[in-house]
Design an enzyme around this catalytic site. Structure first.
Site, PDB file in Angstrom:
ATOM      1  CE  LYS A  38      29.048 -25.515  39.495  1.00 46.12           C
ATOM      2  NZ  LYS A  38      29.671 -24.649  38.543  1.00 46.12           N
ATOM      3  CG  ASN A  39      28.415 -22.478  41.678  1.00 42.63           C
ATOM      4  OD1 ASN A  39      29.228 -23.140  41.027  1.00 42.63           O
ATOM      5  ND2 ASN A  39      27.367 -21.892  41.112  1.00 42.63           N
ATOM      6  NE  ARG A  68      33.825 -17.046  35.503  1.00 43.38           N
ATOM      7  CZ  ARG A  68      34.393 -16.066  34.846  1.00 43.38           C
ATOM      8  NH1 ARG A  68      35.184 -16.315  33.826  1.00 43.38           N
ATOM      9  NH2 ARG A  68      34.188 -14.822  35.193  1.00 43.38           N
ATOM     10  CB  CYS A  71      29.266 -22.426  31.274  1.00 47.21           C
ATOM     11  SG  CYS A  71      28.901 -23.999  32.019  1.00 47.21           S
ATOM     12  NE  ARG A  87      30.872 -17.097  33.605  1.00 49.40           N
ATOM     13  CZ  ARG A  87      30.760 -18.316  34.134  1.00 49.40           C
ATOM     14  NH1 ARG A  87      30.935 -19.385  33.372  1.00 49.40           N
ATOM     15  NH2 ARG A  87      30.506 -18.464  35.411  1.00 49.40           N
ATOM     16  N   PRO A  88      34.005 -11.345  32.405  1.00 44.62           N
ATOM     17  CG  PRO A  88      33.465  -9.074  32.595  1.00 44.62           C
ATOM     18  CD  PRO A  88      32.905 -10.390  32.152  1.00 44.62           C
ATOM     19  CB  ILE A  89      38.251 -11.883  36.282  1.00 49.28           C
ATOM     20  CG1 ILE A  89      39.482 -11.756  35.381  1.00 49.28           C
ATOM     21  CG2 ILE A  89      37.615 -13.244  36.122  1.00 49.28           C
ATOM     22  CD1 ILE A  89      40.639 -12.662  35.829  1.00 49.28           C
ATOM     23  CG  ASP A 123      23.755 -20.720  38.359  1.00 46.45           C
ATOM     24  OD1 ASP A 123      24.097 -20.090  37.347  1.00 46.45           O
ATOM     25  OD2 ASP A 123      24.453 -20.791  39.389  1.00 46.45           O
ATOM     26  CB  ILE A 149      23.292 -12.773  35.685  1.00 50.76           C
ATOM     27  CG1 ILE A 149      22.210 -12.602  36.761  1.00 50.76           C
ATOM     28  CG2 ILE A 149      24.689 -12.905  36.303  1.00 50.76           C
ATOM     29  CD1 ILE A 149      22.412 -11.516  37.766  1.00 50.76           C
ATOM     30  NE  ARG A 198      32.350 -27.368  34.159  1.00 51.35           N
ATOM     31  CZ  ARG A 198      31.841 -26.193  33.830  1.00 51.35           C
ATOM     32  NH1 ARG A 198      31.482 -25.945  32.604  1.00 51.35           N
ATOM     33  NH2 ARG A 198      31.701 -25.241  34.729  1.00 51.35           N
TER      34      ARG A 198
END
Ligand code: EPU
Length: 417
Positions: A22-23, A92, A116, A121-123, A304, A326, A396
């Protein structure tokens, strides 16, 4: 909404075939925007995050054809426009449109991504990198507008080896003038998959998979084909199912070296495994040893799989410790494991798990994707029925989880409620 009901204590025997990661796939689809030709991506998992991304591509005007595991994308018809909040917040990975649209059109307009709820979860690192390449960024009411007259290669040091930031910077840098070097880049196998795809299109990326990636910008990227690598997290989840209640359960179509942090831990715990070239056969043990994990970037133990392995620790003899480094809030599964009979204490970013504990089926909630996977695993060994609510989160990221587990002897049903 949907729920999955797991009838516990059925042995798992047979073969589970792992699908594409998926990722990786969630970055490969937006990467298609960078190509002037037609791209084909094979081994794409059938999960709802992919549907959400295809929808965004189609909304922008791309032609997306899906035939089973193969997706063909023609981006030549795209009209670059704002990606609305309703679409961006579905997942995301919508943040990958930032780098891809900026690389291709020198402009991207989209809202803050969803995903999620596992802590902040900054960018900021994505933005810092894209800014260093020449983008001017305006943020207003959750909307980001990135624009560059010209993208210019530069050196970028990431404060944290972020997977998303590394990929987004690669997307913009492949079309920048000159050379970009990303230092302290993420080293996940998914990054290599994406860099290979971009190189197949004509990009010049070297060093992917190490902490220093060099990208020489090119003017045009063309047609290309790639295959999504096997999903190491899906594989890890089913390996853990086998460790809990497997009888020679075969997890097939995997790259075992991507799973070494998990398999070395399972060996320590006394789990019986045979590791082949592209498969692992795993059986449960009635003498599981306790252990500890600390989540880290690849090749460390993946965050994960932190929640899924917690289900196994509840069945091990002695005290196990989980340290999450994390994400700040990836312990929402614990309340439900304890409701099922586990003995887990949370102390800031650590879990102290006393085992073994008998688990009993209860009504629980999949608060996020991997929390949901953990609760399904717990349900597989629990006495009686576990009802996992809000499983949209699970769907998902796990393709056909009910069918795959039922094929090997589990008893799961999925229904609307
Ligand atoms: N971070 C920042 N600033 C940034 C970016 C990240 O502070 O600009 C921090 C994050 O808050 C986090 C850490 O850096 O504490 C690592 O985040 P990273 O950017 O590596 O994560 P991500 O790219 O947002 C991807 C996966 C996650 C997976 C992580 C780590 C996707 C869409 N998501 O997220 O997958 O946990 O890498 O491997 O690829 C999941 O599949 O369940 C999932 C959450």
């Amino acid at each position: 909404m949907k729920q999955i009901i797991v009838e516990g204590q059925h042995k798992l025997k047979g073969t589970i075939k792992i699908c594409g990661a998926k990722n990786s796939a969630v970055a490969l689809l937006p990467a298609a925007i960078l190509s002037d030709g037609i791209v084909k991506i094979d081994n794409v998992p059938n999960v709802s995050d992919i549907d959400a991304l295809s929808e965004i591509l189609e909304y922008l005007g791309a032609k997306v054809k899906r035939d089973g595991e193969l997706i063909e994308i023609d981006s030549s018809t795209i009209i670059n426009k704002e990606i609305p909040e309703s679409k961006a917040k579905k997942l995301r990975a919508s943040y990958y449109f930032m780098g891809a649209l900026l690389g291709r059109y020198k402009k991207a307009e989209l809202y803050f991504p969803g995903g999620c709820s596992i802590g902040p979860r900054p960018i900021n690192l994505h933005l810092k990198g894209l800014e260093a390449l020449g983008a001017k960024i305006i943020e207003k009411d959750n909307k980001f507008t990135l624009e560059a007259e010209e993208l210019k290669g530069t050196r970028i040091y990431l404060d944290i080896a972020s997977v998303g930031a590394t990929i987004n910077i690669m997307f913009a840098a492949v079309k920048a003038k000159g050379t970009t070097v990303i230092e302290n880049a993420a080293k996940e196998p998914e990054i290599v998959n994406i860099a290979t795809f971009l190189n197949n299109m004509g990009a010049k990326i070297s060093g992917a998979g190490t902490s220093s990636i060099t990208i020489e910008g090119v003017e045009v990227l063309g047609s290309a084909f790639t295959e999504v690598i096997p999903d190491r997290i899906e594989a890890g989840t089913y390996i853990l199912a086998g460790a809990l209640i497997g009888e020679e359960l075969k997890i097939d179509n995997i790259i075992p070296s991507h799973l070494e942090s998990l398999t070395s831990k399972l060996k320590e715990m006394n789990v019986k495994m045979t590791i082949g070239i592209d498969y692992i056969i795993v059986s449960s043990s009635n003498n599981l040893r306790s252990s500890s994990i600390k989540t880290l970037g690849y090749p460390g133990f993946p965050t994960d799989l932190q929640q899924p392995i917690t289900a196994l620790f509840t069945q091990a003899n002695g005290n196990s410790i989980v340290e999450e480094t994390i994400y700040e809030n990836r312990f929402l599964n614990v309340e439900y494991l304890n409701k099922m009979g586990a003995d887990i204490k949370i102390d800031s970013n650590k879990l102290y798990i006393k085992g073994p504990t008998k688990l009993v089926g209860k009504e629980v909630i999949a608060t996020d994707l991997r929390a949901g996977a953990c609760l399904i695993l717990a349900g597989l060994v629990a006495e009686g029925k576990t009802t996992v609510k809000e499983v949209e989160h699970i769907l998902r990221g796990y393709e056909n989880i009910v069918g795959k587990l039922n094929n090997v002897g589990a008893k799961l049903t999925i229904e609307e409620y």
